[in-house]
Design a protein around this motif. Structure first.
Motif, PDB file in Angstrom:
ATOM      1  N   ALA A 232       0.830  -1.203   0.000  1.00  0.00           N
ATOM      2  CA  ALA A 232       0.000   0.000   0.000  1.00  0.00           C
ATOM      3  C   ALA A 232       0.862   1.249   0.000  1.00  0.00           C
ATOM      4  N   ARG A 233       1.936   1.244   0.771  1.00  0.00           N
ATOM      5  CA  ARG A 233       2.809   2.417   0.810  1.00  0.00           C
ATOM      6  C   ARG A 233       3.506   2.616  -0.527  1.00  0.00           C
ATOM      7  N   TYR A 234       3.834   1.510  -1.208  1.00  0.00           N
ATOM      8  CA  TYR A 234       4.442   1.627  -2.535  1.00  0.00           C
ATOM      9  C   TYR A 234       3.469   2.290  -3.511  1.00  0.00           C
ATOM     10  N   VAL A 235       2.200   1.841  -3.485  1.00  0.00           N
ATOM     11  CA  VAL A 235       1.180   2.455  -4.352  1.00  0.00           C
ATOM     12  C   VAL A 235       1.015   3.926  -4.003  1.00  0.00           C
ATOM     13  N   PHE A 236       0.987   4.219  -2.699  1.00  0.00           N
ATOM     14  CA  PHE A 236       0.818   5.601  -2.247  1.00  0.00           C
ATOM     15  C   PHE A 236       1.953   6.488  -2.748  1.00  0.00           C
ATOM     16  N   ASP A 237       3.182   5.993  -2.637  1.00  0.00           N
ATOM     17  CA  ASP A 237       4.338   6.789  -3.074  1.00  0.00           C
ATOM     18  C   ASP A 237       4.372   6.978  -4.584  1.00  0.00           C
ATOM     19  N   GLU A 238       3.802   6.018  -5.337  1.00  0.00           N
ATOM     20  CA  GLU A 238       3.830   6.096  -6.793  1.00  0.00           C
ATOM     21  C   GLU A 238       2.671   6.919  -7.370  1.00  0.00           C
ATOM     22  N   PRO A 240       0.543   9.646  -8.876  1.00  0.00           N
ATOM     23  CA  PRO A 240       0.908  10.941  -9.480  1.00  0.00           C
ATOM     24  C   PRO A 240       0.207  12.112  -8.817  1.00  0.00           C
ATOM     25  N   GLU A 241      -0.964  11.838  -8.239  1.00  0.00           N
ATOM     26  CA  GLU A 241      -1.716  12.901  -7.566  1.00  0.00           C
ATOM     27  C   GLU A 241      -2.497  12.276  -6.421  1.00  0.00           C
ATOM     28  N   ARG A 242      -2.419  12.883  -5.238  1.00  0.00           N
ATOM     29  CA  ARG A 242      -3.098  12.352  -4.064  1.00  0.00           C
ATOM     30  C   ARG A 242      -4.190  13.317  -3.627  1.00  0.00           C
ATOM     31  N   ASN A 243      -5.311  12.759  -3.180  1.00  0.00           N
ATOM     32  CA  ASN A 243      -6.360  13.578  -2.595  1.00  0.00           C
ATOM     33  C   ASN A 243      -6.518  13.186  -1.123  1.00  0.00           C
ATOM     34  N   VAL A 244      -7.468  13.807  -0.442  1.00  0.00           N
ATOM     35  CA  VAL A 244      -7.630  13.564   0.991  1.00  0.00           C
ATOM     36  C   VAL A 244      -8.031  12.118   1.270  1.00  0.00           C
ATOM     37  N   VAL A 245      -8.737  11.485   0.323  1.00  0.00           N
ATOM     38  CA  VAL A 245      -9.121  10.085   0.508  1.00  0.00           C
ATOM     39  C   VAL A 245      -7.885   9.184   0.488  1.00  0.00           C
ATOM     40  N   SER A 246      -6.946   9.478  -0.381  1.00  0.00           N
ATOM     41  CA  SER A 246      -5.712   8.694  -0.466  1.00  0.00           C
ATOM     42  C   SER A 246      -4.922   8.785   0.833  1.00  0.00           C
ATOM     43  N   TRP A 247      -4.737  10.008   1.326  1.00  0.00           N
ATOM     44  CA  TRP A 247      -4.015  10.194   2.588  1.00  0.00           C
ATOM     45  C   TRP A 247      -4.749   9.497   3.731  1.00  0.00           C
ATOM     46  N   SER A 248      -6.064   9.647   3.760  1.00  0.00           N
ATOM     47  CA  SER A 248      -6.853   9.053   4.843  1.00  0.00           C
ATOM     48  C   SER A 248      -6.765   7.533   4.826  1.00  0.00           C
ATOM     49  N   ALA A 249      -6.810   6.936   3.625  1.00  0.00           N
ATOM     50  CA  ALA A 249      -6.734   5.476   3.521  1.00  0.00           C
ATOM     51  C   ALA A 249      -5.404   4.951   4.033  1.00  0.00           C
ATOM     52  N   MET A 250      -4.309   5.631   3.687  1.00  0.00           N
ATOM     53  CA  MET A 250      -2.981   5.175   4.119  1.00  0.00           C
ATOM     54  C   MET A 250      -2.813   5.342   5.629  1.00  0.00           C
ATOM     55  N   ILE A 251      -3.274   6.470   6.157  1.00  0.00           N
ATOM     56  CA  ILE A 251      -3.163   6.705   7.602  1.00  0.00           C
ATOM     57  C   ILE A 251      -4.022   5.713   8.367  1.00  0.00           C
ATOM     58  N   SER A 252      -5.246   5.468   7.898  1.00  0.00           N
ATOM     59  CA  SER A 252      -6.130   4.504   8.560  1.00  0.00           C
ATOM     60  C   SER A 252      -5.530   3.102   8.542  1.00  0.00           C
ATOM     61  N   GLY A 253      -4.864   2.763   7.436  1.00  0.00           N
ATOM     62  CA  GLY A 253      -4.215   1.459   7.361  1.00  0.00           C
ATOM     63  C   GLY A 253      -3.135   1.306   8.406  1.00  0.00           C
ATOM     64  N   TYR A 254      -2.320   2.341   8.597  1.00  0.00           N
ATOM     65  CA  TYR A 254      -1.292   2.297   9.629  1.00  0.00           C
ATOM     66  C   TYR A 254      -1.909   2.150  11.020  1.00  0.00           C
ATOM     67  N   VAL A 255      -2.986   2.885  11.278  1.00  0.00           N
ATOM     68  CA  VAL A 255      -3.616   2.841  12.599  1.00  0.00           C
ATOM     69  C   VAL A 255      -4.195   1.453  12.875  1.00  0.00           C
ATOM     70  N   LYS A 256      -4.881   0.876  11.897  1.00  0.00           N
ATOM     71  CA  LYS A 256      -5.486  -0.449  12.091  1.00  0.00           C
ATOM     72  C   LYS A 256      -4.430  -1.520  12.341  1.00  0.00           C
ATOM     73  N   ASP A 257      -3.241  -1.343  11.761  1.00  0.00           N
ATOM     74  CA  ASP A 257      -2.179  -2.331  11.916  1.00  0.00           C
ATOM     75  C   ASP A 257      -1.291  -2.045  13.127  1.00  0.00           C
ATOM     76  N   GLY A 258      -1.641  -1.015  13.896  1.00  0.00           N
ATOM     77  CA  GLY A 258      -0.861  -0.695  15.086  1.00  0.00           C
ATOM     78  C   GLY A 258       0.396   0.085  14.820  1.00  0.00           C
ATOM     79  N   CYS A 259       0.577   0.588  13.607  1.00  0.00           N
ATOM     80  CA  CYS A 259       1.758   1.402  13.265  1.00  0.00           C
ATOM     81  C   CYS A 259       1.438   2.868  13.534  1.00  0.00           C
ATOM     82  N   TRP A 260       1.326   3.206  14.815  1.00  0.00           N
ATOM     83  CA  TRP A 260       0.843   4.535  15.176  1.00  0.00           C
ATOM     84  C   TRP A 260       1.868   5.624  14.878  1.00  0.00           C
TER      85      TRP A 260
END
Length: 574
Positions: A232-238, A240-260
C-alpha cells in the motif's frame, strides 16, 4: 466641445443586488409560464410540458407528481425520467422505482427506456438495496431493442458492486461493454477491492489503459484492506496525484495495523503539502495519539479542528474523548463530552470507559444513571465499561447489582466479557473463593482471560493453593501463551518453590514459548520515543543507561535491597 472618455457605470451596486431574482420571484415566474402554457394550449405539447415538469421537479416533488398524473397525452421517456429523478433526488428511492414500473407497464403506447433511464433506476435500486428489483431491470435492459451507452452499463456495474453481488457478475457486465471508459474500469476495480481479491485488483489495475486518482486510491484501499501495508505504501508513493481520501486510507491502514508512529509521521507530511484533513482522517489520527499517549499532538489536532471549523460529530467527539482519557486528561475528556451536541451510545461508552480507566467509579455510575434517564439505550459495551468502572473502584455491590440488572431486566444476553468483568470485580476485592465459585456457575466455558484475571489476584493476595489450581488450568487451556507461564512462576515464587520455577522454564523452552519483550513509549517535544526491553537501538540509549546508573548510585541501602528484589522478580518473569 470636450467629450469625457471615462465610462460611467450604468447601475450602482445596490441596484444590482436588488435586481437579483429571489426564490419567490422564480416561483412566481414559473407559475406565470405554467399559466401561459395552459392558455396557449402548449401544455399539450410534449417538449414544452417536459421542460415545465423538469423545472417543477427541482422545487416541489409533490406538485410535480400531480402534473405527471394529470397529463392528457402519452408520456415519453423524458417525462418519466424527470419524475424518477425527482423522487431519487429527494431520497424517495421506492417511489422512483415504482415510476419506472409504471413506465414499463405503459398501456397507451409502446415506450422504451432511453439512455438515461437505467442510470436513475439502478441508483434507486442501490439505495433500496433491492437486488431482486435491480436484476429485473437488468433483464429488461438486455431484452430492450434500444442500444444503451457505456454510462448505462456503468450504472449497472455500480449497482452490483454496492449490492454485494459476486464480482464475477460485475466482470461479465464489464466484458459485454463495447467501449469501456475509465468509469467502467474503476467500477470493476472497486468490485475486486470490496471482494478482497488483491491479485485480481492488481491484474485489473495493470490492464487499465489509463488511470485517474480514483483508480490509484482504490488500489491503495485494496492493499490496506488486505493488510499489505508495504505494498500500500508503494502504491501511495507512486501516485501521481493524491487527494484527501488517499491520505486518509494510508493513515487509517497504519492505525489499524498498530503502526501509530508511522500514522502520525504521514499526517505531518500531509500538513507540509497543505492538504486539509477531514473528519474521518482526524478520527484515525486521534486514535493513534491515544494509543501512543501522544497528548501534545492530540491537543494540536484538537486546535486544528477548532481553527478550520471542522464539524465535531459523534464519531470525532468519541475520538477526542478516548484520546484525552488515555492520555490522563479525563477532565478535558468530560468537557468534550458535555459539549458534544449529538451524544450517541458509543460516545457515552467512551466517557464511561475513560472514567473506569481512572478509577472514578462513582462518577461513572452517576453518568450511567443520567444516560438511562435520557432514554439512551445501553448496549453490550456500555455494561462492560460500567462493570469495569466498578471493578477499578472496588464497588463490589454496585457491580453485582448492575450485572444482575443486565441479566434480568435488559434485552442484552450477557457475554463472556460481562462475566469476566464480574470475576475481575470479585478478584480485585480479594474475594477469590467467590470469584472461583462464580466461574463454576457461568453458562459458558471460561476463557484464558478470565482465568488470568483470577490468577493475577491470587498472586496479589498471596493465595498459593488457589493460584496453583488456576495456573494448571490456564497452562492446559493455553499452553503457548507466555503470560500464563510468567504468572505461574510468580505463584511458585510466593511459595518459595524455586525448583518448580526452573521446571517451568524448561517446559517453556521445550514448547518453544518465549516471553514477549516489554515495550513502553513516551512523548517528548511532540516526538514519540518507543523502548523495547533488551533493545539498544535508540540513538540516546547510552545516555539513558548512564542516567539510570547515576540514579541507582544515589539509592539508600534499603532502596537498593528493594531494587534487587524488583530486578529478581523481573528476571523470574523474563
Amino acid at each position: 466641445m470636450i467629450i469625457s472618455t471615462t465610462p460611467k457605470p450604468l447601475t450602482n451596486l445596490k441596484f444590482q443586488e436588488k435586481s437579483r431574482p429571489k426564490k419567490r420571484d422564480t416561483a412566481i415566474s414559473l407559475l406565470q409560464v405554467h399559466s401561459l402554457l395552459i392558455k396557449t394550449s402548449l401544455i399539450h405539447e410534449k417538449y414544452a410540458f417536459g421542460r415545465l415538469i423538469l423545472r417543477y421537479a427541482s422545487t416541489d416533488v409533490n406538485y410535480t407528481r400531480k402534473l405527471f398524473d394529470t397529463v392528457s397525452f402519452p408520456r415519453n421517456a423524458f417525462i418519466y425520467n424527470t419524475m424518477i429523478r425527482a423522487y431519487l433526488k429527494c431520497g424517495n428511492a421506492r417511489d422512483a422505482f415504482l415510476v419506472y414500473v409504471q413506465m414499463v407497464c405503459e398501456e397507451e403506447c409502446v415506450l422504451y427506456p432511453d439512455d438515461f433511464t437505467f442510470t436513475f433506476v439502478f441508483a434507486a435500486c442501490s439505495k433500496l438495496l433491492g437486488v431482486f428489483e435491480g436484476k429485473q431491470a437488468h433483464a429488461q435492459m438486455v431484452k430492450c431493442p434500444v442500444k444503451f451507452g457505456t454510462h448505462s452499463w456503468n450504472s449497472l456495474m455500480d449497482f452490483y458492486v454496492k449490492s454485494g453481488e459476486m464480482v464475477s457478475v460485475v466482470q461479465r457486465v464489464f466484458d459485454g461493454i463495447e467501449n469501456p471508459d475509465i468509469v467502467s474500469w474503476n467500477s470493476l476495480l472497486d468490485g475486486y477491492v470490496k471482494s478482497g481479491r488483491v491479485d485480481e485488483c492488481t491484474r485489473v489495475f495493470d490492464e487499465m489503459p489509463c488511470r485517474d486518482t480514483v483508480s490509484w486510491t482504490m488500489m491503495l484501499v485494496g492493499c490496506v484492506n488486505a493488510g499489505l501495508l508495504s505494498e500500500a505504501r508503494y502504491v501511495f508513493d507512486e501516485m501521481p496525484e493524491r487527494n484527501v481520501v488517499s491520505w486518509s486510507a494510508m493513515i487509517s491502514g497504519y492505525v489499524k495495523d498498530g503502526c501509530w508512529k508511522e500514522a502520525l509521521g504521514l499526517f505531518k507530511e500531509m500538513q507540509v503539502v497543505g492538504v486539509l484533513a477531514d473528519k474521518v482522517m482526524l478520527t484515525s489520527v486521534l486514535s493513534a495519539c491515544a494509543s501512543l499517549g501522544a497528548l501534545d499532538q492530540g491537543c494540536w489536532i484538537h486546535s486544528y479542528i477548532d481553527k478550520h471549523g471542522i464539524e465535531v460529530d459523534a464519531h470525532l467527539s468519541t475520538a477526542l474523548v478516548d484520546m484525552y482519557s488515555k492520555c490522563g486528561r479525563v477532565e478535558v475528556a468530560l468537557d468534550v463530552f458535555w459539549r458534544a451536541p449529538d451524544k450517541k451510545v458509543f460516545l457515552w461508552n467512551s466517557i464511561l470507559g475513560g472514567l473506569a480507566m481512572h478509577s472514578r467509579g462513582k462518577e461513572a455510575l452517576t453518568l450511567f444513571s443520567e444516560m438511562l434517564d435520557g432514554q439512551i439505550i445501553p448496549n453490550e459495551i456500555t455494561f462492560i465499561c460500567v462493570l469495569a468502572a466498578c471493578s477499578h473502584s472496588g464497588l463490589v455491590d454496585d457491580g453485582l447489582r448492575i450485572f444482575h440488572s443486565l441479566v434480568k431486566e435488559s434485552d442484552i444476553t450477557p457475554t463472556v466479557e460481562h462475566y469476566g468483568c464480574v470475576v475481575d470485580i470479585l478478584s480485585r476485592a480479594g474475594l477469590l473463593k467467590d470469584a472461583r465459585q462464580f466461574i463454576n456457575t457461568m453458562p459458558m466455558e471460561a476463557n484464558g482471560s478470565i482465568w488470568r484475571t483470577l490468577l493475577g489476584s491470587c498472586k496479589l493476595y498471596g493465595d498459593f493453593e488457589l493460584g496453583m489450581e488456576v495456573g494448571r488450568i490456564l497452562i492446559e487451556l493455553e499452553p503457548l501463551n507466555d503470560a500464563n507461564y510468567v504468572l505461574m512462576s510468580n505463584i511458585y515464587a510466593i511459595g518459595n518453590r524455586w525448583d518448580d520455577v526452573g521446571t517451568l522454564r524448561r517446559i517453556m523452552k521445550a514448547r518453544g514459548v518465549r516471553k514477549s519483550p516489554g515495550c513502553s513509549s513516551i512523548e517528548l517535544d511532540g516526538v514519540v520515543h518507543e523502548f523495547i526491553a533488551g533493545d539498544s537501538l535508540h540513538p540516546q540509549s547510552q545516555d539513558i543507561c548512564e542516567l539510570l546508573d547515576k540514579l541507582a548510585r544515589q539509592f539508600s541501602v534499603t532502596q537498593k535491597d528493594e531494587l534487587y528484589h524488583f530486578l529478581l522478580s523481573c528476571q523470574l518473569e523474563s
